[in-house]
Write a protein that holds these residues in place. Structure first.
Motif, PDB file in Angstrom:
ATOM      1  N   GLY A  61       3.028   9.343  36.947  1.00  0.00           N
ATOM      2  CA  GLY A  61       2.127   8.242  36.931  1.00  0.00           C
ATOM      3  C   GLY A  61       0.809   8.412  37.421  1.00  0.00           C
ATOM      4  O   GLY A  61      -0.196   8.137  36.844  1.00  0.00           O
ATOM      5  N   LEU A  66      -5.194   1.319  32.805  1.00  0.00           N
ATOM      6  CA  LEU A  66      -4.039   1.695  33.510  1.00  0.00           C
ATOM      7  C   LEU A  66      -2.770   1.292  32.973  1.00  0.00           C
ATOM      8  O   LEU A  66      -1.761   1.828  33.198  1.00  0.00           O
ATOM      9  CB  LEU A  66      -4.291   1.595  35.009  1.00  0.00           C
ATOM     10  CG  LEU A  66      -5.556   2.528  35.618  1.00  0.00           C
ATOM     11  CD1 LEU A  66      -5.623   2.181  37.074  1.00  0.00           C
ATOM     12  CD2 LEU A  66      -5.283   3.854  35.329  1.00  0.00           C
ATOM     13  N   ALA A  67      -2.661   0.236  32.585  1.00  0.00           N
ATOM     14  CA  ALA A  67      -1.337  -0.391  31.847  1.00  0.00           C
ATOM     15  C   ALA A  67      -0.979   0.566  31.017  1.00  0.00           C
ATOM     16  O   ALA A  67       0.588   0.633  30.966  1.00  0.00           O
ATOM     17  CB  ALA A  67      -1.595  -1.978  31.304  1.00  0.00           C
ATOM     18  N   GLY A  68      -1.534   1.043  30.107  1.00  0.00           N
ATOM     19  CA  GLY A  68      -1.213   1.978  29.099  1.00  0.00           C
ATOM     20  C   GLY A  68      -1.352   3.694  29.374  1.00  0.00           C
ATOM     21  O   GLY A  68      -0.785   4.348  28.515  1.00  0.00           O
ATOM     22  N   THR A 101       0.617   5.783  31.138  1.00  0.00           N
ATOM     23  CA  THR A 101       1.797   6.757  30.882  1.00  0.00           C
ATOM     24  C   THR A 101       2.084   6.918  29.397  1.00  0.00           C
ATOM     25  O   THR A 101       2.380   7.851  29.133  1.00  0.00           O
ATOM     26  CB  THR A 101       2.868   6.151  31.982  1.00  0.00           C
ATOM     27  OG1 THR A 101       2.731   6.401  33.355  1.00  0.00           O
ATOM     28  CG2 THR A 101       4.278   6.734  31.473  1.00  0.00           C
ATOM     29  N   GLY A 145      -0.113  -3.791  24.518  1.00  0.00           N
ATOM     30  CA  GLY A 145       0.988  -4.236  25.828  1.00  0.00           C
ATOM     31  C   GLY A 145       0.158  -4.593  27.251  1.00  0.00           C
ATOM     32  O   GLY A 145       0.777  -5.265  27.821  1.00  0.00           O
ATOM     33  N   ALA A 146      -0.912  -4.552  27.201  1.00  0.00           N
ATOM     34  CA  ALA A 146      -1.543  -4.506  28.772  1.00  0.00           C
ATOM     35  C   ALA A 146      -1.458  -6.184  29.075  1.00  0.00           C
ATOM     36  O   ALA A 146      -1.081  -6.428  30.115  1.00  0.00           O
ATOM     37  CB  ALA A 146      -3.016  -3.902  28.730  1.00  0.00           C
ATOM     38  N   ASP A 147      -1.833  -7.144  27.997  1.00  0.00           N
ATOM     39  CA  ASP A 147      -1.761  -8.558  28.327  1.00  0.00           C
ATOM     40  C   ASP A 147      -0.387  -9.026  28.707  1.00  0.00           C
ATOM     41  O   ASP A 147      -0.234  -9.585  29.782  1.00  0.00           O
ATOM     42  CB  ASP A 147      -2.251  -9.271  27.290  1.00  0.00           C
ATOM     43  CG  ASP A 147      -3.619  -9.385  26.973  1.00  0.00           C
ATOM     44  OD1 ASP A 147      -4.393  -8.783  27.802  1.00  0.00           O
ATOM     45  OD2 ASP A 147      -4.147  -9.879  25.889  1.00  0.00           O
ATOM     46  N   LEU A 190       1.799  -7.170  30.221  1.00  0.00           N
ATOM     47  CA  LEU A 190       2.188  -6.551  31.248  1.00  0.00           C
ATOM     48  C   LEU A 190       1.569  -7.482  32.439  1.00  0.00           C
ATOM     49  O   LEU A 190       2.473  -7.839  33.437  1.00  0.00           O
ATOM     50  CB  LEU A 190       1.550  -5.121  31.386  1.00  0.00           C
ATOM     51  CG  LEU A 190       1.922  -4.481  32.960  1.00  0.00           C
ATOM     52  CD1 LEU A 190       3.142  -4.398  33.355  1.00  0.00           C
ATOM     53  CD2 LEU A 190       1.132  -3.191  32.828  1.00  0.00           C
ATOM     54  N   ASP A 221       0.918   1.001  36.463  1.00  0.00           N
ATOM     55  CA  ASP A 221       1.922   2.063  36.296  1.00  0.00           C
ATOM     56  C   ASP A 221       3.358   1.564  36.756  1.00  0.00           C
ATOM     57  O   ASP A 221       4.554   1.729  36.064  1.00  0.00           O
ATOM     58  CB  ASP A 221       1.413   3.595  36.117  1.00  0.00           C
ATOM     59  CG  ASP A 221       2.528   4.437  35.839  1.00  0.00           C
ATOM     60  OD1 ASP A 221       2.659   4.412  34.471  1.00  0.00           O
ATOM     61  OD2 ASP A 221       3.364   5.231  36.516  1.00  0.00           O
ATOM     62  N   ASN A 278       6.404  -4.065  24.304  1.00  0.00           N
ATOM     63  CA  ASN A 278       6.212  -2.856  25.011  1.00  0.00           C
ATOM     64  C   ASN A 278       7.500  -1.925  24.598  1.00  0.00           C
ATOM     65  O   ASN A 278       7.554  -0.630  24.751  1.00  0.00           O
ATOM     66  CB  ASN A 278       6.042  -2.800  26.627  1.00  0.00           C
ATOM     67  CG  ASN A 278       4.447  -3.452  26.755  1.00  0.00           C
ATOM     68  OD1 ASN A 278       3.670  -2.822  26.602  1.00  0.00           O
ATOM     69  ND2 ASN A 278       4.667  -4.970  26.856  1.00  0.00           N
TER      70      ASN A 278
END
Lengths: 593, 593
Positions: free
Chosen positions: A446, A521-523, A525, A581-583, A585, B347, B566
């Protein structure tokens, strides 16, 4: 039993990672292919014949702490001494201090084989070499004169002392402290945990590289200094003097790498009756210790990625051997007598091919990263920057993709063995247990992803990564132009993954430019994996396109096609998760409340 | 420490798996919600307060073989006796023999909690209940009268003796043999391996169900009979008689579930000085043993799937608790003092949400499968066939998706813990080690995939699976009609996965119809995962749509959206691999040569 795949490794070095061209254009001086072949063959022999036979006993006996001293498993001390005597500790080190000055990529390839033999063993020398690197680059001439030759020869080993109970990924908060002495040396106090090979019976002395903070140092990462703290002080004539005020207080009870002692080290509590404080010597400048440590850590990250490759290869070899021998049921089309070997069952074949493709992809990424390290070392001028940037970009991918492959492939290996895979005697489970540390240490995967997105993508305002993608697309173009039937839909699949990589890269660079760190940073990995999968497809293709003058090209083309049509398609979902996907998350945090 | 998530479990039972409707329409007689709640709360309490505290010592001490007897870890014998005294062994068994006749779905939910407490413990009763099932369905009245009540109460335990060294997935080649005796009983000879809880100190007697072959039996799977072979013979008055000619020869040294003795059992070698041959009693008809065993195996497969759910939930709880406590660095947007809890890092949050979504998805699949089992038991006429088909279809998915989730989520849990995850004391590594057996036993997940594609898809010429997909699409339709903002793009993502599922299903049915088995089997594992991921998305949506009268609906919607945007996008790559990957798999076999 593991058998070093010297031919595959030489092929990847020469035809995928660029060694052939580098030898031809004299990038490595007068190094010739005959030397390269000889070194790899002999490193592989040592891994297969000397290290691998001691892996199981190392796991079963483990390292033991007895009266403050660590006892290594039966045979391991001799193994280390033979290994050092063979010159294996000095492959890449400076010739001035007794090293052989060979390219880093050979070292990385050799490390793969040694780790595959027994990861717990190869880990020790890996840390010594990291310490040597830091000392070579940042140590004073005096320190080098005293320590370097013995560490390069393997007469003494080296360690990295970073982690403390509350300071792991975030070293800024470490508490170990250093006090200046009148003679220019320091006294070191504190507790360090997770110190690999911090104590052992291989050598007479151990050279600890320790991060600590001076009392007048600024807070955070800019107040950390690096010290060399030997287990035994060294007299002026080079002989060993008094025991220094440091000792191993405890060993961790770990999931794997049992033979590698993971030590809690205590510095400066007066354990040996002397004046309190372990005597240490500054490396580099005061408060600049993290910079010196990063030298070690970058190379260590690539080396850890290679540990993953090693576990993956060992697991793949073992699984293929088992699947050829073990018979159960009748596979479709099986016309042999009785039950078929399970390798004939499509599901097992798919698993083994997946293992093989991931191993070879991860290996190629690691060797190409090592090649970039070498180019940056051996070239001059603008090219140094380019290749340093390339190795910077590839390091987190090599570390994370290699170590994830190590765990995933080792787990598949357990599965292929069926019930026998769960039995320790089989050895497949040990590979999984050993492999499991690699995504964690030297910066969790990570952390690697954060590094990739926030520090490596912005290199040259994103120009470096964009240029790299263009390079990769050229290889896909050669596949398209090759007109080789065996590639099937490889070209289309490679191009699809390259588009995913490009879209995700552009999106992330935009987030960084806009300061939207949480979204980037959400994406992270997912992006790191997307990159690794795409490189796997491209580098398998690069290998498949090469004419190595052997009869393996059809098999390489077929494996590349298998990976392109079965494995790398995941990049579409990864891209989607990064970009869309960030939203979700952020919104889903309430589900963790 | 694990705390049974009773509210989540009751929610899933009632609002996702169909228990609410079944209670309302009287499908389970006069069973009311108050009883359901009370049983689940108490089963959860036992798991959290009694079982979980003994998990670590069970792992550390393990089961030991001393002079032919197995010694269980400290406290485990009392734990078992308290557990049996609490009536937990008899939840679903027939009331005629002392059981409580509760629905299977309650049993499955309770098993999840017990396994999460300590998988090595819950595994024993799981096998007893499997043996009870087989005996109830296929045993003679005499055998039932002697054995059933004591096995249902837990006074005696039961085992399944299938595997032999050369007969694992393929039982057709097993060699254990049976000889007829004049009194209608048999003598059993042979060696069985991997016999879970084959010997222990919990109870005075152990009832082995053993597969063996009569000397005049046909070859292959149609010549196998099932025998009940008690450790101690039973006198006419129900008291224990002579020791039978069987014993535990050795225990396996395993990666995990250390407290669960995995025995090599020897039958009929005269070990106890009597006439050679362990005395056994036929269950069902001669040569029809595999049919009887399949009764046990189907339920066992679902139960093993639930073991995966259990490990996933335990790992998720542990990781979330750690991530809330552990501080490192500063997450984007963190405005608190000092370092942020690592749960704030995107993450880590992504990892935890992935763990949570996979756990809940796998749980829903398992409970819905159990619901189908219940419906098939409690209904009459055509509906029985429908629900039996439904449970048949779902069983391999519940087993494989649950156990894969168990391993994957437990591995993510190790990762979230960083360096601490690799240290055994933390307990995260134990969950991974324990979880690793579940994709292997009760039919490897590869075998499940073969079962799904070759036996379950063809049910009703494919009409059953097609009808099921239509049902699933209706749920996606409700999401679309719900107009709830929080769902984001969930509708589109669900529909995309449903299209992937449909395309892959049609393609596989075509291959089966054409007799192209190699092509169908090449994609079996990918299809199984595609199905599980799609069900995860759909069932999370079904839960998110339900109004449970609590305040958790926004969190459920958000988690569903996270999964949809996701996680389940992988179905596109899986579909592609199924439909286009078979040729490349066949071609790549040269890479394994």
């Amino acid at each position: 039993m593991y058998k070093a795949p010297v031919e595959d490794i030489l092929f990847t070095l020469k035809h995928v990672a660029g060694l052939d061209a580098a030898l031809a254009d004299g990038a490595f001086g007068d190094l010739g292919e005959d030397i390269v072949d000889a070194v790899m063959i002999e490193a592989g022999r040592f891994a297969s014949d000397e290290i691998a036979p001691l892996a199981a006993i190392g796991d079963i006996q483990g390292a033991k702490l007895v009266d403050g001293a660590v006892k290594t498993p039966d045979g391991w001390r001799d193994l280390y001494r033979n290994w050092a005597a063979g010159g294996w500790n000095s492959l890449t080190a400076a010739e001035e201090f007794g090293g052989q000055g060979l390219p880093h990529m050979l070292h990385i390839a050799a490390m793969e084989m040694w780790n595959a033999g027994a990861m717990a063993f190869a880990l020790g020398p890996m840390l010594t070499m990291g310490a040597v690197d830091a000392l070579e680059k940042h140590g004073s001439d005096d320190l080098k004169a005293i320590y370097l030759q013995k560490m390069i020869s393997g007469e003494w080993t080296g360690t990295m002392n970073l982690t403390e109970p509350h300071a792991g990924s975030d070293l800024g908060v470490l508490k170990s402290r250093a006090e200046r002495r009148d003679d220019g040396s320091y006294r070191i106090f504190g507790q360090k945990i997770f110190i690999t090979w911090g104590e052992h019976d291989f050598t007479d002395n151990i050279v600890h590289l320790v991060l600590a903070r001076l009392s007048d140092a600024p807070e955070g990462t800019r107040g950390i200094s690096l010290f060399l703290v030997p287990k035994f002080l060294v007299n002026a004539d080079g002989s060993l003097g008094a025991r220094n005020d440091l000792f191993c207080h405890a060993l961790e009870h770990k999931l794997g790498i049992h033979a590698s002692p993971t030590c809690t080290m205590i510095y400066g509590d007066g354990h040996f009756g002397a004046e309190k404080g372990a005597i240490g010597y500054l490396i580099g400048e005061e408060n600049r210790g993290l910079n010196c440590m990063f030298t070690m850590m970058n190379n260590a990250r690539l080396a850890v990625g290679v540990q993953g490759v090693a576990m993956a290869d060992a697991a793949t070899q073992k699984a293929i051997a088992f699947a050829r021998e073990r018979t159960q049921g009748k596979a479709p089309g099986w016309e042999g007598k009785g039950m078929s070997p399970i390798i004939e069952h499509p599901d097992i074949a798919r698993t083994l091919l997946t293992m093989k493709a991931l191993t070879q992809g991860a290996r190629a990424i690691a060797y190409i990263c090592a090649y970039a390290v070498d180019k940056a070392r051996h070239l001059e001028g603008d090219e140094v920057r380019f290749w340093a940037d390339r190795s910077s970009l590839l390091t987190p991918i090599a570390k994370s993709f290699g170590t994830d492959a190590g765990v995933d492939v080792a787990s598949m290996g357990v599965q292929v063995h069926g019930g026998m895979g769960f039995i320790e005697e089989t050895g497949a489970a040990r590979l999984l247990r050993d492999a499991r540390i690699a995504p964690i240490y030297e910066g969790t995967n990570g952390i690697q992803a954060v590094d990739l997105v926030t520090r490596k993508l912005p290199i040259g305002n994103g120009d470096h990564v964009r240029g790299f993608i263009v390079e990769l697309a050229k290889i896909a173009g050669v596949v398209a132009a090759s007109n080789l039937d065996g590639f099937g839909n490889t070209k289309d699949r490679l191009n699809a993954s390259l588009r995913d990589l490009e879209t995700a890269t552009v999106w992330l660079l935009e987030r960084l430019a806009a300061g939207e760190m949480a979204a980037a940073l959400a994406g992270a990995t997912a992006y790191q994996r997307l990159f690794g999968l795409t490189l796997t497809g491209i580098y398998l293709a690069k290998g498949a396109l090469a004419d190595a003058g052997d009869d393996q090209q059809p098999a390489r083309i077929a494996l590349c096609r298998f990976a392109a049509e079965n494995l790398i398609g995941e990049t579409a979902a990864l891209k989607h998760s990064i970009v869309y996907g960030a939203d979700s998350l952020a919104a889903a945090r309430i589900a963790l409340a």
